[in-house]
Design an enzyme around this catalytic site. Structure first.
Site, PDB file in Angstrom:
ATOM      1  N   ASN A  12      52.341  14.084  -4.007  1.00 35.02           N
ATOM      2  CA  ASN A  12      53.297  15.197  -4.055  1.00 35.02           C
ATOM      3  C   ASN A  12      54.580  14.699  -4.702  1.00 35.02           C
ATOM      4  OD1 ASN A  12      55.061  17.283  -3.674  1.00 35.02           O
ATOM      5  ND2 ASN A  12      54.982  17.258  -1.428  1.00 35.02           N
ATOM      6  N   LYS A  14      57.102  16.322  -5.675  1.00 35.01           N
ATOM      7  CA  LYS A  14      58.265  17.096  -5.234  1.00 35.01           C
ATOM      8  C   LYS A  14      59.162  17.430  -6.439  1.00 35.01           C
ATOM      9  CE  LYS A  14      57.815  15.209  -0.624  1.00 35.01           C
ATOM     10  NZ  LYS A  14      58.500  14.801   0.635  1.00 35.01           N
ATOM     11  N   HIS A  96      54.273  23.134   3.239  1.00 36.31           N
ATOM     12  CA  HIS A  96      54.956  21.832   3.328  1.00 36.31           C
ATOM     13  C   HIS A  96      56.224  21.989   4.182  1.00 36.31           C
ATOM     14  CE1 HIS A  96      57.118  18.204   2.290  1.00 36.31           C
ATOM     15  NE2 HIS A  96      55.955  17.716   1.955  1.00 36.31           N
ATOM     16  N   GLU A  98      59.077  20.969   3.843  1.00 36.39           N
ATOM     17  CA  GLU A  98      60.297  21.305   3.102  1.00 36.39           C
ATOM     18  C   GLU A  98      60.339  22.789   2.751  1.00 36.39           C
ATOM     19  OE1 GLU A  98      60.183  16.731   1.792  1.00 36.39           O
ATOM     20  OE2 GLU A  98      59.586  18.221   0.310  1.00 36.39           O
ATOM     21  N   GLU A 166      51.548  16.217   8.512  1.00 40.94           N
ATOM     22  CA  GLU A 166      52.742  15.506   8.054  1.00 40.94           C
ATOM     23  C   GLU A 166      53.862  15.678   9.083  1.00 40.94           C
ATOM     24  OE1 GLU A 166      53.528  16.984   3.900  1.00 40.94           O
ATOM     25  OE2 GLU A 166      52.672  15.054   3.434  1.00 40.94           O
ATOM     26  N   GLY A 172      59.784  11.090   4.132  1.00 38.58           N
ATOM     27  CA  GLY A 172      60.948  10.616   3.397  1.00 38.58           C
ATOM     28  C   GLY A 172      61.885   9.730   4.191  1.00 38.58           C
ATOM     29  N   SER A 212      55.787   8.944   4.741  1.00 40.57           N
ATOM     30  CA  SER A 212      56.164   7.542   4.481  1.00 40.57           C
ATOM     31  C   SER A 212      54.979   6.602   4.291  1.00 40.57           C
ATOM     32  CB  SER A 212      57.086   7.027   5.599  1.00 40.57           C
ATOM     33  OG  SER A 212      58.318   7.730   5.556  1.00 40.57           O
TER      34      SER A 212
HETATM   35  O1  LIG Z   1      56.153  15.030   1.941  1.00 39.23           O
HETATM   36  C1  LIG Z   1      55.244  14.223   1.853  1.00 39.23           C
HETATM   37  C2  LIG Z   1      55.420  12.777   2.219  1.00 39.23           C
HETATM   38  O2  LIG Z   1      56.576  12.274   1.573  1.00 39.23           O
HETATM   39  P1  LIG Z   1      56.909  10.695   1.719  1.00 39.23           P
HETATM   40  O3  LIG Z   1      55.610   9.956   1.407  1.00 39.23           O
HETATM   41  O4  LIG Z   1      57.973  10.443   0.712  1.00 39.23           O
HETATM   42  O5  LIG Z   1      57.329  10.499   3.147  1.00 39.23           O
HETATM   43  N1  LIG Z   1      54.061  14.590   1.375  1.00 39.23           N
HETATM   44  O6  LIG Z   1      53.850  15.905   1.026  1.00 39.23           O
END
Ligand SMILES: O=C(COP(=O)(O)O)NO
Length: 250
Positions: A12, A14, A96, A98, A166, A172, A212
């Site tokens: 991903n 982003k 997701h 976010e 997740e 992150g 992460s």
């Molecule tokens: O959002 C994430 C994970 O992000 P990280 O690996 O940067 O924690 N995957 O969709």
């Protein structure tokens, strides 16, 4: 089930990348030696999907990071599932954290998005996961099951879905879930599917972990019985490290 491999790893990207940095990343991915039993998908920002699709090895499929809840039209700023299909994008990430906690999408809206995408032949990476305060107050399973139910209430089938657990507190932050923490939730998700959908879906669906993941922690996580792969954020922007994570699952 979606794809053919027993395992699944998504990258991903982003809201990251430029034409030049993505060209380098694609070149690194094209030269990576990827094990056969893993389906690999990368998810560029919309603007770069065409560039990636036209230059990336067909061993790796393309995903969008979101899509609109229905047919296109007067929805400024949105991208429809039909448009993703039109450009040959096979997957979409939905739900997701976010989108849930930054943009404010709720469970029902995300479930409807998944149903619409699937009905347009776009496969779905369905994201679930709890906030730190929800985990600390013992609500992890309640939250994840509520999010799962919202998908189950809408989707026509689970055939073209991969579930990504997740934990929001691991995304992150560098604070990866322990293998035991991740396995506990993955196992509970599979049990939920067995009780509420079917034993066949529960046993065959890929449940992947995100939060992460990197080249140092992927091996221990991949050893867990119910971790079928990863959804990788930051580390997916580094081709060689992403390739290491991909190959850790087989
Ligand atoms: O959002 C994430 C994970 O992000 P990280 O690996 O940067 O924690 N995957 O969709």
């Amino acid at each position: 089930m979606a794809g053919t491999g027993k395992f699944f790893v998504g990258g991903n990207w982003k809201c990251n990348g430029t034409k030049d940095s993505i060209s380098t990343l694609v070149s690194d991915l094209n030269s990576a030696n990827i094990e056969s039993d893993v389906d690999v998908v990368v998810s560029p920002p919309y603007l770069y999907i065409d560039q990636v699709k036209s230059s990336l090895t067909d061993r790796i499929e393309i995903s969008a990071q979101n899509c609109w809840v229905g047919k296109g039209g007067a929805y400024t700023g949105e991208i429809s599932a039909e448009q993703l299909k039109d450009i040959g994008c096979k997957w979409v990430i939905l739900g997701h954290s976010e989108r849930r906690h930054v943009i404010g999408e709720n469970d029902e809206f995300i479930g409807k998005k998944a149903a619409y995408a699937l009905n347009q032949d776009i496969k779905v990476i369905a994201c679930i996961g709890e906030l730190l305060e929800e985990r600390e107050s013992g609500k992890t399973f309640d939250v994840c099951f509520k999010q799962l139910k919202a998908f189950a209430d809408s989707v026509p089938s689970w055939e073209n879905i991969v579930i990504a657990y997740e934990p929001v507190w691991a995304i992150g932050t560098g604070k990866v879930a322990t293998p035991e923490q991740a396995q506990e939730v993955h196992s509970a998700v599979r049990d939920w599917l067995k009780k509420n959908v079917s034993a066949e879906v529960a046993s065959s669906i890929r449940i992947i972990y995100g939060g992460s993941v990197n080249g140092s922690n992927c091996d221990e996580l991949a050893k867990q019985e119910d971790i079928d792969g990863f959804l990788v954020g930051g580390a997916s922007l580094k081709g060689p490290e992403f390739a290491k994570i991909v190959n850790s699952v087989t």
